[in-house]
Write a protein that holds these residues in place. Structure first.
Motif, PDB file in Angstrom:
ATOM      1  N   HIS A   1       3.620  -0.736   4.729  1.00  0.00           N
ATOM      2  CA  HIS A   1       2.907  -1.162   3.931  1.00  0.00           C
ATOM      3  C   HIS A   1       1.715  -0.164   3.663  1.00  0.00           C
ATOM      4  O   HIS A   1       1.252   0.640   4.527  1.00  0.00           O
ATOM      5  CB  HIS A   1       2.102  -2.281   4.116  1.00  0.00           C
ATOM      6  CG  HIS A   1       1.127  -2.910   3.240  1.00  0.00           C
ATOM      7  ND1 HIS A   1       1.579  -3.666   1.860  1.00  0.00           N
ATOM      8  CD2 HIS A   1      -0.263  -2.754   2.956  1.00  0.00           C
ATOM      9  CE1 HIS A   1       0.449  -3.888   1.236  1.00  0.00           C
ATOM     10  NE2 HIS A   1      -0.585  -3.293   1.756  1.00  0.00           N
ATOM     11  N   PRO A   2       1.346   0.165   2.279  1.00  0.00           N
ATOM     12  CA  PRO A   2       0.661   1.430   1.966  1.00  0.00           C
ATOM     13  C   PRO A   2      -0.978   1.130   2.058  1.00  0.00           C
ATOM     14  O   PRO A   2      -1.249   1.445   1.068  1.00  0.00           O
ATOM     15  CB  PRO A   2       1.061   1.783   0.554  1.00  0.00           C
ATOM     16  CG  PRO A   2       1.423   0.555  -0.083  1.00  0.00           C
ATOM     17  CD  PRO A   2       2.021  -0.202   1.184  1.00  0.00           C
TER      18      PRO A   2
ATOM     19  N   LEU B   1       2.525   8.748   0.623  1.00  0.00           N
ATOM     20  CA  LEU B   1       4.048   8.587   0.708  1.00  0.00           C
ATOM     21  C   LEU B   1       4.576   9.678   1.844  1.00  0.00           C
ATOM     22  O   LEU B   1       5.344   9.293   2.665  1.00  0.00           O
ATOM     23  CB  LEU B   1       4.827   9.076  -0.352  1.00  0.00           C
ATOM     24  CG  LEU B   1       6.070   8.343  -0.878  1.00  0.00           C
ATOM     25  CD1 LEU B   1       6.109   6.543  -0.530  1.00  0.00           C
ATOM     26  CD2 LEU B   1       6.598   8.576  -2.259  1.00  0.00           C
TER      27      LEU B   1
ATOM     28  N   LEU C   1      13.888   5.261   2.161  1.00  0.00           N
ATOM     29  CA  LEU C   1      15.289   5.044   2.654  1.00  0.00           C
ATOM     30  C   LEU C   1      15.754   6.349   2.932  1.00  0.00           C
ATOM     31  O   LEU C   1      16.508   6.539   3.839  1.00  0.00           O
ATOM     32  CB  LEU C   1      15.850   4.283   1.285  1.00  0.00           C
ATOM     33  CG  LEU C   1      17.229   4.304   1.479  1.00  0.00           C
ATOM     34  CD1 LEU C   1      17.603   3.345   2.603  1.00  0.00           C
ATOM     35  CD2 LEU C   1      17.945   3.510   0.086  1.00  0.00           C
TER      36      LEU C   1
ATOM     37  N   GLU D   1       3.634   8.264   5.138  1.00  0.00           N
ATOM     38  CA  GLU D   1       4.570   7.144   5.256  1.00  0.00           C
ATOM     39  C   GLU D   1       5.845   7.647   5.954  1.00  0.00           C
ATOM     40  O   GLU D   1       6.288   7.015   6.726  1.00  0.00           O
ATOM     41  CB  GLU D   1       4.854   6.190   4.111  1.00  0.00           C
ATOM     42  CG  GLU D   1       3.769   5.461   3.635  1.00  0.00           C
ATOM     43  CD  GLU D   1       4.177   4.680   2.257  1.00  0.00           C
ATOM     44  OE1 GLU D   1       5.412   4.419   2.181  1.00  0.00           O
ATOM     45  OE2 GLU D   1       3.412   4.449   1.522  1.00  0.00           O
TER      46      GLU D   1
ATOM     47  N   SER E   1      12.409   6.818  -1.631  1.00  0.00           N
ATOM     48  CA  SER E   1      12.049   8.012  -0.630  1.00  0.00           C
ATOM     49  C   SER E   1      11.927   7.717   0.909  1.00  0.00           C
ATOM     50  O   SER E   1      12.483   8.255   1.756  1.00  0.00           O
ATOM     51  CB  SER E   1      10.693   8.567  -1.363  1.00  0.00           C
ATOM     52  OG  SER E   1       9.574   7.861  -0.887  1.00  0.00           O
TER      53      SER E   1
ATOM     54  N   TYR F   1      -2.499   1.419  -2.434  1.00  0.00           N
ATOM     55  CA  TYR F   1      -3.270   2.889  -2.732  1.00  0.00           C
ATOM     56  C   TYR F   1      -4.311   2.705  -3.731  1.00  0.00           C
ATOM     57  O   TYR F   1      -5.583   2.988  -3.768  1.00  0.00           O
ATOM     58  CB  TYR F   1      -2.367   4.188  -2.706  1.00  0.00           C
ATOM     59  CG  TYR F   1      -1.630   4.545  -1.722  1.00  0.00           C
ATOM     60  CD1 TYR F   1      -2.378   4.573  -0.415  1.00  0.00           C
ATOM     61  CD2 TYR F   1      -0.139   4.331  -1.944  1.00  0.00           C
ATOM     62  CE1 TYR F   1      -1.117   4.858   0.877  1.00  0.00           C
ATOM     63  CE2 TYR F   1       0.532   4.907  -0.798  1.00  0.00           C
ATOM     64  CZ  TYR F   1       0.234   5.090   0.434  1.00  0.00           C
ATOM     65  OH  TYR F   1       0.990   5.266   1.624  1.00  0.00           O
TER      66      TYR F   1
ATOM     67  N   MET G   1      10.182  -4.954  -2.871  1.00  0.00           N
ATOM     68  CA  MET G   1       9.167  -5.244  -3.809  1.00  0.00           C
ATOM     69  C   MET G   1       9.355  -6.667  -3.971  1.00  0.00           C
ATOM     70  O   MET G   1       8.961  -7.363  -5.005  1.00  0.00           O
ATOM     71  CB  MET G   1       8.974  -4.418  -4.926  1.00  0.00           C
ATOM     72  CG  MET G   1       8.490  -3.038  -4.771  1.00  0.00           C
ATOM     73  SD  MET G   1       7.583  -2.425  -3.578  1.00  0.00           S
ATOM     74  CE  MET G   1       6.171  -2.995  -4.516  1.00  0.00           C
TER      75      MET G   1
ATOM     76  N   GLY H   1      12.985   0.306  -4.925  1.00  0.00           N
ATOM     77  CA  GLY H   1      12.468   1.380  -5.983  1.00  0.00           C
ATOM     78  C   GLY H   1      13.232   2.722  -5.811  1.00  0.00           C
ATOM     79  O   GLY H   1      14.351   3.102  -5.604  1.00  0.00           O
ATOM     80  N   ARG H   2      12.477   3.918  -5.670  1.00  0.00           N
ATOM     81  CA  ARG H   2      12.808   5.436  -5.962  1.00  0.00           C
ATOM     82  C   ARG H   2      13.670   5.649  -4.472  1.00  0.00           C
ATOM     83  O   ARG H   2      14.490   6.500  -4.560  1.00  0.00           O
ATOM     84  CB  ARG H   2      11.785   6.214  -6.084  1.00  0.00           C
ATOM     85  CG  ARG H   2      11.043   6.684  -4.861  1.00  0.00           C
ATOM     86  CD  ARG H   2      10.000   7.359  -5.442  1.00  0.00           C
ATOM     87  NE  ARG H   2       8.857   6.401  -4.599  1.00  0.00           N
ATOM     88  CZ  ARG H   2       7.598   6.455  -4.837  1.00  0.00           C
ATOM     89  NH1 ARG H   2       7.243   7.254  -5.608  1.00  0.00           N
ATOM     90  NH2 ARG H   2       6.781   5.610  -4.327  1.00  0.00           N
TER      91      ARG H   2
HETATM   92  C1  GRF Z   1       5.930   2.688  -0.521  1.00  0.00           C
HETATM   93  O1  GRF Z   1       4.560   3.122  -0.955  1.00  0.00           O
HETATM   94  C2  GRF Z   1       5.907   1.544   0.362  1.00  0.00           C
HETATM   95  O2  GRF Z   1       4.839   1.941   1.357  1.00  0.00           O
HETATM   96  C3  GRF Z   1       5.527   0.670  -0.603  1.00  0.00           C
HETATM   97  O3  GRF Z   1       6.501   0.911  -1.634  1.00  0.00           O
HETATM   98  C4  GRF Z   1       6.663   2.235  -1.747  1.00  0.00           C
HETATM   99  C5  GRF Z   1       7.996   2.440  -1.790  1.00  0.00           C
HETATM  100  O4  GRF Z   1       8.262   3.917  -2.068  1.00  0.00           O
HETATM  101  N1  GRF Z   1       5.900  -0.753  -0.002  1.00  0.00           N
HETATM  102  P1  GRF Z   1       9.783   4.343  -1.960  1.00  0.00           P
HETATM  103  O5  GRF Z   1      10.834   3.642  -2.708  1.00  0.00           O
HETATM  104  O6  GRF Z   1      10.095   4.303  -0.328  1.00  0.00           O
HETATM  105  O7  GRF Z   1       9.739   5.864  -2.397  1.00  0.00           O
END
Ligand code: GRF
Length: 235
Positions: free
Chosen positions: A131-132, A193, A29, A196, A27, A144, A106, A24-25
């Motif tokens: 994992h969120p 986030l 990483l 995390e 963040s 969430y 994902m 994904g986005r």
């Molecule tokens: C995070 O909430 C992670 O826990 C979940 O996916 C999201 C990824 O966000 N598995 P990002 O791409 O790291 O911004």
């Protein structure tokens, strides 16, 4: 310690070889790459694998000059996609990758892929995930959102080793967040986030530095868990 399975409490000063998967986005990483660059996480990030073309994670990898392997998973079976990922990793022998880090990846990994990274002594794979939610509550997607819909007062995030089950495997670290009465999904996601980012950085730093033990604790039938040495928990 009773029930000790493996002791890695002797610190290692070498950089761990790490590959990161993200979708994904990016963040998580980004904070991992930044922490590795600053020497807070002793990692040499060999490659970032993404399964979504044009995702933010690809951009982040490029910004940090890390080889980005973009392998689209759309319309492919798990077997086909994973075979392409392994082929793209090519020269990187899985046995020589110390840790595979999932940062918002994902896509479920198949047992045959996980097997490449399996470590009997860990009772899990050398694969780490964030994992969120506070596992074992709310596995699967939208942790969430699930917590908010259920109406729990407390949620959070979990860093764990990957086993064969969904969001299963020994827990490395967890941190909680209180949910207020007027919480919105956007608000919870954004606070989650942020939590995390610090949790994953600290857990990976301790994991890669080797400041941990695997133990079953005092209950011999209990699941294996990772215990960090007190002085290195970063708290
Ligand atoms: C995070 O909430 C992670 O826990 C979940 O996916 C999201 C990824 O966000 N598995 P990002 O791409 O790291 O911004």
């Amino acid at each position: 310690m009773s029930g000790l399975i493996i002791d890695r409490s002797v610190a290692s000063d070498k950089l761990a070889s790490v590959v990161i998967f993200a979708s994904g986005r990016g963040s998580n990483l980004r904070v991992i790459c930044e922490s590795a660059r600053l020497g807070k996480i002793p990692a040499r990030i060999e490659a970032v694998v993404t399964n979504v073309p044009g995702s933010g994670a690809n951009e982040v990898a490029r910004e940090f000059d890390i080889p980005a392997l973009e392998i689209d998973s759309k319309g492919k079976t798990r077997e086909t996609h994973e075979a392409q990922v392994l082929a793209a990793l090519g020269g990187l022998d899985c046995a020589k990758i110390d840790w595979l880090v999932l940062a918002g990846y994902m896509r479920l990994l198949s047992p045959s892929f996980i097997k490449h990274f399996w470590a009997e002594s860990l009772a899990a794979a050398r694969i780490v995930n964030i994992h969120p939610s506070l596992l074992p509550s709310f596995p699967g997607v939208e942790g969430y959102g699930q917590a908010l819909s259920y109406g729990v007062k407390l949620t959070g995030a979990t860093v764990h080793l990957v086993g064969y089950g969904l969001d299963d495997g020994p827990i490395i670290a967890q941190r909680s967040l209180e949910i207020s009465g007027d919480e919105t999904l956007e608000g919870l996601q954004s606070r989650g986030l942020e939590l995390e980012h610090s949790l994953y950085t600290e857990a990976l730093a301790n994991l890669l530095k080797g400041h941990w033990q695997m133990s079953r604790g005092s209950r011999s039938e209990g699941r294996p868990r990772m215990v960090f040495r007190q002085e290195n928990t970063g708290k």
